[in-house]
Design a protein around this motif. Structure first.
Motif, PDB file in Angstrom:
ATOM      1  N   TYR A  50      39.507  38.587  46.739  1.00 22.50           N
ATOM      2  CA  TYR A  50      38.232  37.598  46.288  1.00 22.50           C
ATOM      3  C   TYR A  50      37.102  37.651  47.285  1.00 22.50           C
ATOM      4  CZ  TYR A  50      41.804  35.615  43.260  1.00 22.50           C
ATOM      5  OH  TYR A  50      42.841  35.624  42.286  1.00 22.50           O
ATOM      6  N   TYR A  67      43.219  35.866  28.276  1.00 23.68           N
ATOM      7  CA  TYR A  67      43.570  35.133  29.253  1.00 23.68           C
ATOM      8  C   TYR A  67      43.474  33.660  29.116  1.00 23.68           C
ATOM      9  CZ  TYR A  67      44.387  34.113  34.397  1.00 23.68           C
ATOM     10  OH  TYR A  67      44.838  33.395  35.449  1.00 23.68           O
ATOM     11  N   ALA A 172      44.056  26.147  37.920  1.00 24.08           N
ATOM     12  CA  ALA A 172      44.125  27.528  37.638  1.00 24.08           C
ATOM     13  C   ALA A 172      45.324  28.232  37.824  1.00 24.08           C
ATOM     14  CB  ALA A 172      42.918  28.350  38.514  1.00 24.08           C
ATOM     15  N   GLY A 173      46.480  27.313  38.116  1.00 25.09           N
ATOM     16  CA  GLY A 173      47.707  28.336  38.314  1.00 25.09           C
ATOM     17  C   GLY A 173      47.952  29.000  39.478  1.00 25.09           C
ATOM     18  N   ASN A 177      50.487  32.187  42.557  1.00 27.76           N
ATOM     19  CA  ASN A 177      50.445  33.336  43.491  1.00 27.76           C
ATOM     20  C   ASN A 177      51.034  33.046  44.814  1.00 27.76           C
ATOM     21  OD1 ASN A 177      47.207  33.105  42.220  1.00 27.76           O
ATOM     22  ND2 ASN A 177      48.704  34.702  41.578  1.00 27.76           N
ATOM     23  N   TYR A 217      47.626  39.975  31.485  1.00 26.18           N
ATOM     24  CA  TYR A 217      47.388  40.512  32.630  1.00 26.18           C
ATOM     25  C   TYR A 217      47.129  42.028  32.602  1.00 26.18           C
ATOM     26  CZ  TYR A 217      48.697  36.504  35.167  1.00 26.18           C
ATOM     27  OH  TYR A 217      48.678  35.166  35.365  1.00 26.18           O
ATOM     28  N   PHE A 227      39.721  44.218  38.623  1.00 22.54           N
ATOM     29  CA  PHE A 227      40.155  43.202  39.592  1.00 22.54           C
ATOM     30  C   PHE A 227      41.169  43.697  40.488  1.00 22.54           C
ATOM     31  CE2 PHE A 227      42.968  39.383  40.283  1.00 22.54           C
ATOM     32  CZ  PHE A 227      42.009  38.582  40.956  1.00 22.54           C
ATOM     33  N   GLU A 293      49.920  41.365  43.645  1.00 21.94           N
ATOM     34  CA  GLU A 293      50.106  39.829  43.326  1.00 21.94           C
ATOM     35  C   GLU A 293      51.152  39.708  42.706  1.00 21.94           C
ATOM     36  OE1 GLU A 293      46.676  37.306  41.410  1.00 21.94           O
ATOM     37  OE2 GLU A 293      47.557  38.587  39.902  1.00 21.94           O
ATOM     38  N   SER A 295      52.466  36.456  40.026  1.00 22.33           N
ATOM     39  CA  SER A 295      51.968  35.231  39.455  1.00 22.33           C
ATOM     40  C   SER A 295      53.122  34.517  38.940  1.00 22.33           C
ATOM     41  CB  SER A 295      50.912  35.648  38.613  1.00 22.33           C
ATOM     42  OG  SER A 295      50.120  34.631  37.837  1.00 22.33           O
TER      43      SER A 295
END
Ligand code: AVI
Length: 333
Positions: A50, A67, A172-173, A177, A217, A227, A293, A295
């Motif tokens: 980020y 998404y 946002a969930g 993460n 995803y 991303f 990542e 999730s």
């Protein structure tokens, strides 16, 4: 959501830096070095997606048709924010990893309507993004004291100070993460900055049909792939690394046993990448992968089981009609 620390900016005392934020580059170098040394699978901490570009790409992801989490959570919050505010009766709203900080407004408006709003705090990694959010919220909610804390929600919660009349939002969930084994410790840290009766509202992405997760995803426009590769650009910019992001393919898949989506970068060819400020070199063969990542997805049963011994208990579980996403209201006992 986390953001990679940016160069220092000046904006009075509304935004404070934690000690860790002052050491952000050293911390990043150490975390990247340790993560890339892992075998059989080297890893990078997902918070390093980020930077400014990574935030913009994530914003774009939230608007993708595949998404579902962002729009689904917004629907749940629009429906339940008033009832949550009535249940907790907060005078302070705190948002962790606030990003562009839009959904917080459901709660700020509800608290303001009741004449209770005294204070707003945001804890966010990026000083620049935080300063902007603080300025915007201070303008729109002049009756509140607005403060930003530059820090990492996984380690800097104590910087929020003691609770009391506090509702913390973690939307946002993003909780997905964190590795599931990190959750008990994280919940205990949250409980430590809450007083009995205070609330913690968590956005939880739910276990669901694998095809739906795969699409979310692996979007058709390739935004998630970009991303994912952005983490290498961040390493290049911050740690002087020499990755070519185009040497890597995006890979995302659901692991039904662990109930998480994993994102990886797969080397297209044999390569060596040097990361001078982390004092390391990464050698990969074609097909080798870096995990970027996790999730994690939860259910109505698996999520509360992580709360045991934390001092928090589940009070409400709010979902959308298709059971895609949940907002869990936890209360400090
Ligand atoms: C920020 N976080 C909740 C997102 C997720 O779904 O885990 C990040 C993301 N990764 C790929 N797409 C979106």
């Amino acid at each position: 959501m986390h953001q990679v620390p940016q160069p220092q900016v000046r904006h009075g005392d509304a935004v404070r830096r934690t000690r860790r934020a002052d050491q952000a580059l050293d911390t990043m170098a150490a975390e990247v070095r340790d993560g890339l040394a892992r075998r059989p699978l080297p890893e990078l901490p997902c918070k390093y997606f980020y930077d400014e570009r990574g935030c913009a790409l994530f914003e774009e992801i939230t608007r993708l048709p595949e998404y579902y989490p962002a729009r689904t959570e917004a629907g749940i919050l629009a429906e339940h924010a008033d009832a949550i505010v009535d249940a907790v009766a907060p005078v302070e709203i705190v948002e962790l990893g606030s990003g562009v900080s839009r959904k917080i407004r459901f709660f700020l408006d509800a608290v303001r309507c009741r004449g209770w709003l005294e204070s707003i705090q945001m804890l966010e990694f990026s000083e620049a993004a935080l300063a902007e959010s603080v300025a915007r919220l201070q303008h729109d909610y002049p009756e509140a004291r607005v403060r930003g804390v530059v820090g990492d929600f996984a380690s800097d919660l104590a910087a929020l100070g003691p609770g009391g009349g506090r509702l913390i939002l973690f939307l946002a969930g993003t909780i997905g993460n964190l590795h599931p084994e990190e959750l008990p410790g994280f919940f205990r840290q949250v409980a430590a900055v809450l007083e009995p009766g205070d609330g913690f509202l968590v956005g939880v992405d739910l276990v669901k049909d694998e095809a739906c997760l795969h699409a979310a995803y692996n979007d058709s426009q390739g935004v998630t792939a970009e991303f994912n590769r952005n983490i290498l650009r961040v390493l290049n910019a911050r740690l002087g690394a020499d990755f070519d992001p185009w040497d890597f393919d995006h890979r995302a898949f659901y692991d039904p046993k662990r109930q998480w989506v994993e994102m990886r970068l797969r080397a297209r060819r044999s390569l060596q990448a040097h990361i001078p400020k982390a004092g390391t070199t990464l050698a990969l063969r074609a097909g080798d992968e870096i995990r970027t990542e996790l999730s994690c997805k939860y259910t109505r049963e698996t999520f509360p089981s992580r709360l045991r011994g934390s001092g928090l208990e589940l009070e409400r579980w709010m979902t959308d009609p298709q059971d895609l996403f949940a907002s869990a209201l936890l209360r400090r006992r």
